[in-house]
Motif scaffolding. Sequence first.
Motif, PDB file in Angstrom:
ATOM      1  N   GLU A 139      -7.115  16.299 -31.463  1.00  0.00           N
ATOM      2  CA  GLU A 139      -8.246  15.469 -31.044  1.00  0.00           C
ATOM      3  C   GLU A 139      -7.838  14.031 -30.714  1.00  0.00           C
ATOM      4  OE1 GLU A 139     -11.474  16.625 -30.745  1.00  0.00           O
ATOM      5  OE2 GLU A 139     -10.536  18.573 -31.067  1.00  0.00           O
ATOM      6  N   ASN A 140      -6.604  13.666 -31.003  1.00  0.00           N
ATOM      7  CA  ASN A 140      -6.144  12.288 -30.824  1.00  0.00           C
ATOM      8  C   ASN A 140      -5.486  12.078 -29.469  1.00  0.00           C
ATOM      9  OD1 ASN A 140      -6.770  11.527 -33.565  1.00  0.00           O
ATOM     10  ND2 ASN A 140      -4.985  12.718 -34.178  1.00  0.00           N
ATOM     11  N   THR A 141      -5.817  10.963 -28.827  1.00  0.00           N
ATOM     12  CA  THR A 141      -5.181  10.548 -27.581  1.00  0.00           C
ATOM     13  C   THR A 141      -5.074   9.034 -27.590  1.00  0.00           C
ATOM     14  OG1 THR A 141      -6.131  12.408 -26.366  1.00  0.00           O
ATOM     15  CG2 THR A 141      -5.325  10.569 -25.055  1.00  0.00           C
ATOM     16  N   ILE A 142      -3.924   8.526 -27.148  1.00  0.00           N
ATOM     17  CA  ILE A 142      -3.726   7.075 -27.069  1.00  0.00           C
ATOM     18  C   ILE A 142      -2.817   6.777 -25.876  1.00  0.00           C
ATOM     19  CG2 ILE A 142      -1.741   7.063 -28.623  1.00  0.00           C
ATOM     20  CD1 ILE A 142      -2.792   4.372 -29.718  1.00  0.00           C
ATOM     21  N   THR A 143      -3.103   5.679 -25.197  1.00  0.00           N
ATOM     22  CA  THR A 143      -2.262   5.217 -24.102  1.00  0.00           C
ATOM     23  C   THR A 143      -1.698   3.859 -24.493  1.00  0.00           C
ATOM     24  OG1 THR A 143      -3.551   6.412 -22.441  1.00  0.00           O
ATOM     25  CG2 THR A 143      -2.191   4.585 -21.652  1.00  0.00           C
ATOM     26  N   LEU A 144      -0.382   3.744 -24.423  1.00  0.00           N
ATOM     27  CA  LEU A 144       0.303   2.515 -24.829  1.00  0.00           C
ATOM     28  C   LEU A 144       1.178   1.994 -23.696  1.00  0.00           C
ATOM     29  CD1 LEU A 144       1.328   3.851 -28.316  1.00  0.00           C
ATOM     30  CD2 LEU A 144      -0.345   2.058 -27.901  1.00  0.00           C
ATOM     31  N   ASN A 145       1.271   0.665 -23.608  1.00  0.00           N
ATOM     32  CA  ASN A 145       2.168   0.026 -22.646  1.00  0.00           C
ATOM     33  C   ASN A 145       2.804  -1.182 -23.320  1.00  0.00           C
ATOM     34  OD1 ASN A 145       0.375  -2.246 -22.369  1.00  0.00           O
ATOM     35  ND2 ASN A 145      -0.874  -1.000 -20.999  1.00  0.00           N
ATOM     36  N   ALA A 146       3.638  -1.883 -22.604  1.00  0.00           N
ATOM     37  CA  ALA A 146       4.372  -3.016 -23.193  1.00  0.00           C
ATOM     38  C   ALA A 146       3.433  -4.118 -23.671  1.00  0.00           C
ATOM     39  CB  ALA A 146       5.367  -3.570 -22.192  1.00  0.00           C
ATOM     40  N   GLU A 147       2.276  -4.274 -23.038  1.00  0.00           N
ATOM     41  CA  GLU A 147       1.358  -5.346 -23.428  1.00  0.00           C
ATOM     42  C   GLU A 147       0.572  -5.042 -24.709  1.00  0.00           C
ATOM     43  OE1 GLU A 147       0.711  -4.608 -19.715  1.00  0.00           O
ATOM     44  OE2 GLU A 147       2.487  -5.843 -19.472  1.00  0.00           O
ATOM     45  N   ASN A 148       0.298  -3.776 -24.983  1.00  0.00           N
ATOM     46  CA  ASN A 148      -0.524  -3.491 -26.155  1.00  0.00           C
ATOM     47  C   ASN A 148       0.273  -2.970 -27.358  1.00  0.00           C
ATOM     48  OD1 ASN A 148      -0.118  -0.785 -25.510  1.00  0.00           O
ATOM     49  ND2 ASN A 148      -2.203  -0.418 -24.837  1.00  0.00           N
ATOM     50  N   LEU A 149       1.577  -3.099 -27.302  1.00  0.00           N
ATOM     51  CA  LEU A 149       2.418  -2.743 -28.447  1.00  0.00           C
ATOM     52  C   LEU A 149       2.843  -4.020 -29.157  1.00  0.00           C
ATOM     53  CD1 LEU A 149       4.703   0.061 -27.042  1.00  0.00           C
ATOM     54  CD2 LEU A 149       3.234   0.225 -29.027  1.00  0.00           C
ATOM     55  N   LEU A 150       2.264  -4.279 -30.302  1.00  0.00           N
ATOM     56  CA  LEU A 150       2.614  -5.438 -31.116  1.00  0.00           C
ATOM     57  C   LEU A 150       3.545  -4.944 -32.214  1.00  0.00           C
ATOM     58  CD1 LEU A 150       2.172  -8.415 -31.928  1.00  0.00           C
ATOM     59  CD2 LEU A 150       0.264  -7.633 -33.331  1.00  0.00           C
ATOM     60  N   LEU A 151       4.794  -5.428 -32.176  1.00  0.00           N
ATOM     61  CA  LEU A 151       5.779  -4.922 -33.123  1.00  0.00           C
ATOM     62  C   LEU A 151       6.002  -5.830 -34.320  1.00  0.00           C
ATOM     63  CD1 LEU A 151       8.425  -3.569 -30.644  1.00  0.00           C
ATOM     64  CD2 LEU A 151       6.641  -2.342 -31.850  1.00  0.00           C
ATOM     65  N   TYR A 152       5.599  -7.059 -34.201  1.00  0.00           N
ATOM     66  CA  TYR A 152       5.867  -7.997 -35.283  1.00  0.00           C
ATOM     67  C   TYR A 152       4.686  -8.938 -35.381  1.00  0.00           C
ATOM     68  CZ  TYR A 152       8.210 -11.684 -37.963  1.00  0.00           C
ATOM     69  OH  TYR A 152       8.543 -12.608 -38.908  1.00  0.00           O
ATOM     70  N   ASP A 153       4.011  -8.919 -36.485  1.00  0.00           N
ATOM     71  CA  ASP A 153       2.845  -9.759 -36.689  1.00  0.00           C
ATOM     72  C   ASP A 153       3.263 -10.997 -37.463  1.00  0.00           C
ATOM     73  OD1 ASP A 153       0.271 -10.655 -36.715  1.00  0.00           O
ATOM     74  OD2 ASP A 153      -0.370  -9.374 -38.365  1.00  0.00           O
ATOM     75  N   GLN A 154       3.429 -12.089 -36.736  1.00  0.00           N
ATOM     76  CA  GLN A 154       3.828 -13.330 -37.380  1.00  0.00           C
ATOM     77  C   GLN A 154       2.571 -14.095 -37.759  1.00  0.00           C
ATOM     78  OE1 GLN A 154       6.806 -15.472 -35.343  1.00  0.00           O
ATOM     79  NE2 GLN A 154       6.552 -17.316 -36.542  1.00  0.00           N
ATOM     80  N   PRO A 155       2.428 -14.418 -39.034  1.00  0.00           N
ATOM     81  CA  PRO A 155       1.214 -15.123 -39.454  1.00  0.00           C
ATOM     82  C   PRO A 155       1.153 -16.518 -38.846  1.00  0.00           C
ATOM     83  CG  PRO A 155       2.791 -15.010 -41.250  1.00  0.00           C
ATOM     84  CD  PRO A 155       3.360 -14.202 -40.121  1.00  0.00           C
ATOM     85  N   SER A 156      -0.058 -16.917 -38.509  1.00  0.00           N
ATOM     86  CA  SER A 156      -0.226 -18.285 -38.010  1.00  0.00           C
ATOM     87  C   SER A 156      -0.902 -19.085 -39.106  1.00  0.00           C
ATOM     88  CB  SER A 156      -1.066 -18.283 -36.738  1.00  0.00           C
ATOM     89  OG  SER A 156      -2.335 -17.751 -37.008  1.00  0.00           O
ATOM     90  N   TYR A 157      -0.330 -20.203 -39.392  1.00  0.00           N
ATOM     91  CA  TYR A 157      -0.847 -21.051 -40.455  1.00  0.00           C
ATOM     92  C   TYR A 157      -1.606 -22.209 -39.831  1.00  0.00           C
ATOM     93  CZ  TYR A 157       2.348 -18.417 -43.334  1.00  0.00           C
ATOM     94  OH  TYR A 157       2.999 -17.395 -43.976  1.00  0.00           O
ATOM     95  N   SER A 158      -2.692 -22.545 -40.433  1.00  0.00           N
ATOM     96  CA  SER A 158      -3.489 -23.669 -39.961  1.00  0.00           C
ATOM     97  C   SER A 158      -2.748 -24.952 -40.261  1.00  0.00           C
ATOM     98  CB  SER A 158      -4.852 -23.659 -40.668  1.00  0.00           C
ATOM     99  OG  SER A 158      -5.553 -24.827 -40.360  1.00  0.00           O
ATOM    100  N   SER A 159      -2.854 -25.900 -39.364  1.00  0.00           N
ATOM    101  CA  SER A 159      -2.202 -27.183 -39.578  1.00  0.00           C
ATOM    102  C   SER A 159      -3.009 -28.067 -40.509  1.00  0.00           C
ATOM    103  CB  SER A 159      -1.971 -27.892 -38.233  1.00  0.00           C
ATOM    104  OG  SER A 159      -3.220 -28.113 -37.618  1.00  0.00           O
ATOM    105  N   THR A 160      -4.168 -27.571 -40.916  1.00  0.00           N
ATOM    106  CA  THR A 160      -5.009 -28.363 -41.819  1.00  0.00           C
ATOM    107  C   THR A 160      -4.510 -28.232 -43.247  1.00  0.00           C
ATOM    108  OG1 THR A 160      -6.618 -26.865 -40.829  1.00  0.00           O
ATOM    109  CG2 THR A 160      -7.436 -28.947 -41.599  1.00  0.00           C
TER     110      THR A 160
END
Length: 166
Positions: A139-160
Amino acid sequence: MRKKCMALGLLLCLLPGLAGCRFHKSDSMEFYYVRNHYQYGQPQGVICPESRDVTGHAQDLPYLMALYLSGPLDEGLSSPFPRGTRLVSLYTQDNTLFVELTPPGSGTSSADFTLSSSCLALTFLYFSNVDQVTVASGENTITLNAENLLLYDQPSYSSTTTEETK
């Protein structure tokens, strides 16, 4: 003059051998698998490439898919697909690689399917001439390309600072 002829003759004998080396060069391909032990916060912490020799089969997609599904050679990696997963169909159309696999077992989550499809997409996006990969399984289907593949989630810290937020 005799030495020059001899040197030229030796050079002519060596040239076919040197040209032959080019045709016997090993082709390799990066197969992406899941790490057995995740390395959080690092690139390739979950999905990691393994270089595989595909000499003579670089354009043979069914062979490459069967080799991929046979799993990694590196003991630190594992196949993201459940054991026994088989290829049902494989074809390209309009710069898309379509891969249909046997349905997963009952314990496979949608997150597992997304992870395994990402590994497969990474493997074939960068080696074949396709812009995207569509994976279907049950039942599963997915389409992936270079733009929607996030391999590394780097946290963003607030400058506040904490003082400014009080």
